[in-house]
Each structure stands twice: as C-alpha cells, then as structure tokens.
Design a protein around this motif. Structure first.
Motif, PDB file in Angstrom:
ATOM      1  N   ARG A 376       0.817  -1.105   0.083  1.00 41.15           N
ATOM      2  CA  ARG A 376       0.124   0.001   0.017  1.00 41.15           C
ATOM      3  C   ARG A 376       0.994   1.234  -0.169  1.00 41.15           C
ATOM      4  O   ARG A 376       2.092   1.095   0.749  1.00 41.15           O
ATOM      5  CB  ARG A 376      -0.749  -0.076   1.151  1.00 41.15           C
ATOM      6  N   PHE A 377       0.394   2.225  -0.694  1.00 42.09           N
ATOM      7  CA  PHE A 377       1.270   3.543  -0.621  1.00 42.09           C
ATOM      8  C   PHE A 377       0.395   4.684  -1.267  1.00 42.09           C
ATOM      9  O   PHE A 377      -0.632   4.521  -1.751  1.00 42.09           O
ATOM     10  CB  PHE A 377       2.521   3.338  -1.799  1.00 42.09           C
ATOM     11  N   PRO A 378       0.739   6.009  -0.971  1.00 44.44           N
ATOM     12  CA  PRO A 378      -0.011   7.137  -1.088  1.00 44.44           C
ATOM     13  C   PRO A 378       0.105   7.304  -2.686  1.00 44.44           C
ATOM     14  O   PRO A 378       0.974   6.868  -3.233  1.00 44.44           O
ATOM     15  CB  PRO A 378       0.738   8.205  -0.626  1.00 44.44           C
ATOM     16  N   ARG A 379      -0.982   7.794  -3.212  1.00 44.55           N
ATOM     17  CA  ARG A 379      -1.061   7.805  -4.693  1.00 44.55           C
ATOM     18  C   ARG A 379      -0.226   9.201  -5.344  1.00 44.55           C
ATOM     19  O   ARG A 379      -0.903  10.073  -5.805  1.00 44.55           O
ATOM     20  CB  ARG A 379      -2.375   7.949  -5.242  1.00 44.55           C
ATOM     21  N   THR A 380       0.949   9.199  -5.305  1.00 43.26           N
ATOM     22  CA  THR A 380       1.828  10.202  -5.622  1.00 43.26           C
ATOM     23  C   THR A 380       2.786   9.627  -6.670  1.00 43.26           C
ATOM     24  O   THR A 380       3.223   8.262  -6.401  1.00 43.26           O
ATOM     25  CB  THR A 380       2.636  11.060  -4.763  1.00 43.26           C
ATOM     26  N   GLU A 381       3.415  10.285  -7.482  1.00 43.65           N
ATOM     27  CA  GLU A 381       4.582   9.738  -8.393  1.00 43.65           C
ATOM     28  C   GLU A 381       5.641   9.176  -7.725  1.00 43.65           C
ATOM     29  O   GLU A 381       6.173   8.084  -8.094  1.00 43.65           O
ATOM     30  CB  GLU A 381       4.750  10.734  -9.358  1.00 43.65           C
ATOM     31  N   SER A 382       6.393   9.843  -6.658  1.00 48.84           N
ATOM     32  CA  SER A 382       7.329   9.285  -5.992  1.00 48.84           C
ATOM     33  C   SER A 382       7.036   8.041  -5.253  1.00 48.84           C
ATOM     34  O   SER A 382       7.854   7.333  -5.207  1.00 48.84           O
ATOM     35  CB  SER A 382       7.866  10.459  -5.163  1.00 48.84           C
ATOM     36  N   ASP A 383       5.912   8.197  -4.620  1.00 51.71           N
ATOM     37  CA  ASP A 383       5.473   6.848  -3.779  1.00 51.71           C
ATOM     38  C   ASP A 383       5.218   5.744  -4.607  1.00 51.71           C
ATOM     39  O   ASP A 383       5.481   4.658  -4.399  1.00 51.71           O
ATOM     40  CB  ASP A 383       4.140   7.074  -2.795  1.00 51.71           C
ATOM     41  N   ALA A 384       4.678   6.094  -5.656  1.00 50.33           N
ATOM     42  CA  ALA A 384       4.434   4.974  -6.675  1.00 50.33           C
ATOM     43  C   ALA A 384       5.498   4.587  -7.286  1.00 50.33           C
ATOM     44  O   ALA A 384       5.892   3.167  -7.459  1.00 50.33           O
ATOM     45  CB  ALA A 384       3.400   5.495  -7.835  1.00 50.33           C
ATOM     46  N   ALA A 385       6.746   5.243  -7.418  1.00 55.56           N
ATOM     47  CA  ALA A 385       7.833   4.700  -7.975  1.00 55.56           C
ATOM     48  C   ALA A 385       8.661   3.701  -7.264  1.00 55.56           C
ATOM     49  O   ALA A 385       9.262   2.787  -7.392  1.00 55.56           O
ATOM     50  CB  ALA A 385       8.951   5.909  -8.435  1.00 55.56           C
ATOM     51  N   ARG A 386       8.722   4.176  -5.757  1.00 56.55           N
ATOM     52  CA  ARG A 386       9.160   3.499  -4.693  1.00 56.55           C
ATOM     53  C   ARG A 386       8.509   2.202  -4.385  1.00 56.55           C
ATOM     54  O   ARG A 386       9.074   1.208  -4.200  1.00 56.55           O
ATOM     55  CB  ARG A 386       9.062   4.450  -3.396  1.00 56.55           C
ATOM     56  N   ALA A 387       7.131   2.123  -4.712  1.00 56.40           N
ATOM     57  CA  ALA A 387       6.593   0.834  -4.257  1.00 56.40           C
ATOM     58  C   ALA A 387       6.915   0.072  -5.369  1.00 56.40           C
ATOM     59  O   ALA A 387       6.998  -1.305  -5.261  1.00 56.40           O
ATOM     60  CB  ALA A 387       4.945   1.121  -4.195  1.00 56.40           C
ATOM     61  N   HIS A 388       6.738   0.487  -6.797  1.00 56.40           N
ATOM     62  CA  HIS A 388       7.237  -0.214  -7.800  1.00 56.40           C
ATOM     63  C   HIS A 388       8.500  -0.806  -7.838  1.00 56.40           C
ATOM     64  O   HIS A 388       8.855  -2.038  -8.188  1.00 56.40           O
ATOM     65  CB  HIS A 388       6.996   0.254  -9.431  1.00 56.40           C
ATOM     66  N   ARG A 389       9.607  -0.029  -7.019  1.00 61.82           N
ATOM     67  CA  ARG A 389      10.804  -0.562  -7.050  1.00 61.82           C
ATOM     68  C   ARG A 389      10.857  -1.716  -5.943  1.00 61.82           C
ATOM     69  O   ARG A 389      11.782  -2.489  -5.989  1.00 61.82           O
ATOM     70  CB  ARG A 389      11.694   0.560  -6.525  1.00 61.82           C
ATOM     71  N   ALA A 390      10.116  -1.552  -4.886  1.00 56.68           N
ATOM     72  CA  ALA A 390       9.791  -2.640  -3.664  1.00 56.68           C
ATOM     73  C   ALA A 390       9.331  -3.912  -4.365  1.00 56.68           C
ATOM     74  O   ALA A 390       9.800  -5.082  -4.172  1.00 56.68           O
ATOM     75  CB  ALA A 390       9.105  -2.107  -2.793  1.00 56.68           C
ATOM     76  N   LEU A 391       8.312  -3.648  -5.589  1.00 60.33           N
ATOM     77  CA  LEU A 391       7.589  -4.726  -6.036  1.00 60.33           C
ATOM     78  C   LEU A 391       8.826  -5.635  -6.854  1.00 60.33           C
ATOM     79  O   LEU A 391       9.020  -6.560  -6.870  1.00 60.33           O
ATOM     80  CB  LEU A 391       6.724  -4.587  -7.008  1.00 60.33           C
ATOM     81  N   ASP A 392       9.649  -4.928  -7.580  1.00 53.83           N
ATOM     82  CA  ASP A 392      10.654  -5.416  -8.580  1.00 53.83           C
ATOM     83  C   ASP A 392      11.730  -6.302  -7.696  1.00 53.83           C
ATOM     84  O   ASP A 392      11.977  -7.437  -8.120  1.00 53.83           O
ATOM     85  CB  ASP A 392      11.395  -4.214  -9.385  1.00 53.83           C
ATOM     86  N   ARG A 393      12.054  -5.756  -6.490  1.00 55.15           N
ATOM     87  CA  ARG A 393      13.075  -6.251  -5.615  1.00 55.15           C
ATOM     88  C   ARG A 393      12.258  -7.473  -5.114  1.00 55.15           C
ATOM     89  O   ARG A 393      13.079  -8.554  -4.924  1.00 55.15           O
ATOM     90  CB  ARG A 393      13.554  -5.234  -4.466  1.00 55.15           C
ATOM     91  N   THR A 394      10.897  -7.520  -4.812  1.00 55.85           N
ATOM     92  CA  THR A 394      10.582  -8.738  -4.334  1.00 55.85           C
ATOM     93  C   THR A 394      10.611  -9.889  -5.308  1.00 55.85           C
ATOM     94  O   THR A 394      10.747 -10.917  -5.102  1.00 55.85           O
ATOM     95  CB  THR A 394       8.923  -8.497  -4.033  1.00 55.85           C
ATOM     96  N   TYR A 406       2.699 -17.272  -9.512  1.00 58.87           N
ATOM     97  CA  TYR A 406       1.626 -18.091 -10.177  1.00 58.87           C
ATOM     98  C   TYR A 406       0.576 -17.277 -11.227  1.00 58.87           C
ATOM     99  O   TYR A 406      -0.051 -17.667 -11.852  1.00 58.87           O
ATOM    100  CB  TYR A 406       0.627 -19.101  -9.280  1.00 58.87           C
ATOM    101  N   ARG A 407       0.560 -15.996 -10.682  1.00 54.14           N
ATOM    102  CA  ARG A 407       0.131 -14.716 -11.392  1.00 54.14           C
ATOM    103  C   ARG A 407       1.221 -13.671 -11.657  1.00 54.14           C
ATOM    104  O   ARG A 407       2.053 -13.460 -10.591  1.00 54.14           O
ATOM    105  CB  ARG A 407      -1.121 -14.625 -10.864  1.00 54.14           C
ATOM    106  N   LEU A 408       0.901 -13.008 -12.664  1.00 53.81           N
ATOM    107  CA  LEU A 408       1.827 -11.878 -12.910  1.00 53.81           C
ATOM    108  C   LEU A 408       1.135 -10.298 -13.143  1.00 53.81           C
ATOM    109  O   LEU A 408      -0.154 -10.535 -13.324  1.00 53.81           O
ATOM    110  CB  LEU A 408       2.583 -12.001 -14.169  1.00 53.81           C
ATOM    111  N   ASP A 409       1.532  -9.330 -12.797  1.00 50.09           N
ATOM    112  CA  ASP A 409       1.190  -8.059 -13.346  1.00 50.09           C
ATOM    113  C   ASP A 409       1.489  -7.478 -14.357  1.00 50.09           C
ATOM    114  O   ASP A 409       2.229  -8.055 -15.087  1.00 50.09           O
ATOM    115  CB  ASP A 409       1.530  -6.971 -12.044  1.00 50.09           C
ATOM    116  N   SER A 410       0.860  -6.469 -14.863  1.00 49.59           N
ATOM    117  CA  SER A 410       1.160  -5.897 -16.048  1.00 49.59           C
ATOM    118  C   SER A 410       2.326  -5.477 -16.600  1.00 49.59           C
ATOM    119  O   SER A 410       2.737  -5.508 -17.722  1.00 49.59           O
ATOM    120  CB  SER A 410       0.125  -4.606 -16.509  1.00 49.59           C
ATOM    121  N   GLU A 411       3.264  -5.229 -15.572  1.00 48.22           N
ATOM    122  CA  GLU A 411       4.545  -4.803 -15.656  1.00 48.22           C
ATOM    123  C   GLU A 411       5.730  -5.902 -15.845  1.00 48.22           C
ATOM    124  O   GLU A 411       6.961  -5.665 -16.168  1.00 48.22           O
ATOM    125  CB  GLU A 411       5.289  -3.908 -14.591  1.00 48.22           C
TER     126      GLU A 411
END
Length: 448
Positions: A376-394, A406-411
């Motif tokens: 979960r993250f605030p809906r700002t560009e910077s917070d979204a970028a940080r959350a997506h980096r966390a997802l990539d690292r995961t 077993y399921r993937l997201d659009s990115e």
C-alpha cells in the motif's frame, strides 16, 4: 499507478455475436493492432484493466453479464464475463450450493478471476472451472471442457476424452472467453471459524503445526494467516499473526473437530488464544474476521468494507481515486522454514526500499501456500515509483529463493520466460499461438 499503455480504442460488445464480428474484422487486417480482452477490469494490484503491451484495442466484456443457466442439483452455472461473484452468490442464497468466492470485491468477475487462476476461500478456482466458450482468432466459436447438453447433462467431466484443451485458455492469448461453466460447491450443514493468534517468534513452529492439522483433515477450505501489516491494511486489528481456520460438516462433526483443534492448540503451547465464531464472534470493527467468516460460507457481501479500508474507495472508484495498491503472488512450500524465509525476504525489501509489504498465507493444501504480498502506498508519483521498485526487488529476491509467482502483473510479463523451467515448452506454446493466430489478432498478454 502502472505505466499507462498506448491504447488505440475501447470496444464494448453486448453479445457473443458482436464479439465474433469484431474478431473477424480484426482478422482481416494484417499488421493491425491486437485485441486485449478484459472482463470487469477490476484486477486490482496487478494492473486492473491496463494491457501488458502497447498499441492495442481493449475489448471490454462487462456488458456480457448473463447467467445463462443455473443447475443447483447438478452443481453448476453458466456465466458470462460480466457476471460478478456477488450476483452469482446472491442467486445461490437459500440453496444447498454455494460459490467458491475470493476475498476481493463482490463486484469482480467470477470468470475473469478463474481464467487468471485465482484462489478462493475453498480452493484454487481453476478447480471450479468445468468448461469454456471461446472465440478463436478467426472468429470461430468453440466450447472446450464440459458443457451441458439437453435435458440430461450428466456428470461434470472437465477433462473429457482425449487431450483436454480447457487449460489452454487460462492465462492465455489463444482465444477470447465469452462464457464458462462454473462448478458450485455443496453448502455445509454447519460451519465454524476459529481464530488463533501467535507471535512472530513462534512463526515456524506454528506454521508446521497448522500444516499438520491440514494434512490430517482437521481443516475445511483454505486456511488463512494474516500478518500484522496485512491485518491492519484490510481493517482488522491486533499485534500478532492471526489464523482463520474453517471447520464444517454436520453439526456433530463440527463440534467434534472443534474440540480436537482446541485440544491440539492447547497441547502445542504455540497459540496465545483460540476464539470460536459461535462463542466469541468478531467485534464489529474487526472487518477482516467478519468478512472471512462469511466468505467461507460463500458470501462476499462484507468484502466491500475490506476494500474501502485498503484503498479508501468503492469498487467503481478504485482505479480513478483509490490509494496505491500492488500485489505479488508467489507459491511457497507449506513449511515453517519456507514461511519464515518469506518473511525475512519481505523484511529485506522493507530495509532496502522503505516500503513495508504485508502478507497473507492461503494454504491451498498440505503442501502449497499461496502467499499474497501487498504493497500500500500514497497515490503520488514518488511513492508509486518507490512501491514499484519494492515490487521489482520482491520478484528478484523470491525468484532467487525458488518462490515463483503463479500470477503476474502488467509490468512483469517478461518473467514468464525468466521463470519457465523448460524453454522448449515455451517455444511449443508460441508455436500454438502462431498456428492459431498468425496475424496476432489477440494481443499478447501478461503470460505471453
């Protein structure tokens, strides 16, 4: 907050005949844009209705919302992509059948979640799928798996005779699904949900104990364990891991199994509390426990309170105004050591990125856990970028540990090739695609 794709247009057919006409029109043009089909588009956390690729036309199927047939005695329903789980569940109210529902909004598509291989509160939803009606890339309409015929449909047999093509159209760009046969589960005569708490320091031992109970038949449906972050994200409360364990059957069997579990929990010394839904119902503000109790009974009506708690909006406003939300969905072994390892990896993601993931354990059987990791993250560009980096690292850390999604997201559609154990198998699927769809009428999706 996924990267917006280059979408040329949106087409919203109202009938299967219109779907076929649209597909045939696109098939006549070589080198044109592909069609990306979506059901209701509420695939939150994985990209919603956002296509995986650019330069597509979105084919939105939510207007195909007919429940074509419902056979309570036979245990099946024929539904179109726009039929929501809340609507089908309501049709089954008062009958001796129920739908295997998910913990997502009641306004999500039954069929869309099944063909993306989602998970319900009773089992994996691919097990609920008996047959599919599919429009092929040339506009031909076929039915695969089991489909009722006439007044004597007979027993449900999804595999049929010979090679079964049913699985070819789940997580697939080989056709456009316009209807499906959904299996309905027998409704238990009695049901009880136990809530057991335990601390982080007892995590491996508690998981191994829960696995033993599952393996020995004490648990009905999908056992769920929420960590503290996930519990609070969905509107619950507590400072420990909370297990939700369903027991169902006849009145006498439920009473007997409850007594056995209580005794086993006390003997283990691992759990801080054991609460019974019949004696200690969830508090009004414990949104998670209240929703989960009803979900085991096939009722998703309380899911919306969890959704609002997680993203702050109703279903029809989540994409436009909701808070940031991402999912990572790996399968991991049902062992205490594997679960503890997963929690260590999520702690590493937090330390490296500053983003705190939450996790929910869904025990599918005595060997396999569907681990729902949420950000979960605030809906700002910077917070979204940080959350997506966390997802990539995961993705990276879990892949290194052998815990694959077993399921993937659009990115992350490229992870299909990174994670597939046999490149020859991937090449075989692509040969099928080239044979069935040489003009790429159906756009490659998240699994192509």
């Amino acid at each position: 907050m996924f990267r917006p794709r280059d979408i040329y247009g949106v087409v919203r057919p109202r009938t299967v005949t219109e779907v076929r006409a649209i597909v045939r029109a696109f098939a006549q043009v070589e080198g044109g844009p592909g069609l990306q089909a979506v059901s209701t588009g509420r695939n939150w956390g994985l990209g919603s209705r956002e296509p995986a690729r650019d330069e597509v036309v979105t084919l939105e199927l939510d207007a195909l919302d007919t429940v074509r047939d419902l056979d309570v005695e036979g245990g099946w329903a024929i539904v179109e992509p726009g039929v929501t789980q809340l609507r089908l569940a309501e049709l089954l109210t008062g009958t001796d059948r129920m739908l295997n529902v998910t913990a997502s909004s009641g306004h999500t598509s039954v069929l869309g979640n099944m063909i993306d291989r989602g998970v319900g509160l009773r089992r994996q939803r691919t097990l609920d799928l008996a047959g599919l009606e599919v429009v092929l890339p040339d506009g031909e309409l076929i039915r695969v798996g089991w489909w009722p015929h006439g007044d004597r449909p007979g027993a449900v047999n999804p595999q049929g005779l010979g090679p079964s093509p049913l699985a070819l159209f789940t997580q697939s760009d080989l056709g456009i699904v316009t209807a499906g046969v959904v299996r309905l589960l027998p409704r238990p005569e009695a049901q009880r949900v136990l809530r057991l708490g335990f601390g982080r320091d007892r995590l491996p031992e508690a998981i191994d104990e829960l696995r033993r109970w599952t393996a020995q038949g004490l648990v009905s449906g999908v056992l769920k364990v929420y960590d503290t972050v996930s519990t609070r994200s969905y509107g619950g409360h507590g400072d420990e891991y909370v297990t939700h364990l369903c027991v169902d059957g006849t009145e006498r069997s439920v009473e007997a199994l409850t007594r056995v579990i209580e005794e086993e929990a006390a003997r283990s010394g691992l759990f801080t509390r054991v609460l019974r839904s019949d004696e200690q119902p969830p508090a009004p503000d414990d949104l998670v426990a209240r929703a989960v109790e009803r979900l085991y009974a096939g009722d998703p009506s309380r899911n919306e309170t969890m959704l609002r708690s997680a993203v702050g909006q109703e279903a029809d406003q989540v994409d436009a105004k909701g808070g940031g939300w991402l999912f990572f969905l790996p399968l991991i072994p049902f062992t205490g050591s594997a679960v503890a390892r997963s929690q260590d990896l999520l702690a590493q993601v937090h330390a490296e990125t500053g983003v705190q993931p939450g996790s929910t354990i869904n025990a599918l059987d005595p060997d396999v856990i569907d681990l729902v990791v949420s950000f979960r993250f605030p809906r700002t560009e910077s917070d979204a970028a940080r959350a997506h980096r966390a997802l990539d690292r995961t993705y990276e850390l879990f892949a290194e540990a052998g815990f694959h999604p077993y399921r993937l997201d659009s990115e992350h559609h490229q992870w299909v090739d990174r994670l597939d154990a046999d490149p020859a198998a991937r090449a075989f699927v692509r040969r099928l695609k080239q044979t069935l769809d040489p003009r790429q009428v159906i756009a490659p999706g998240r699994y192509a």
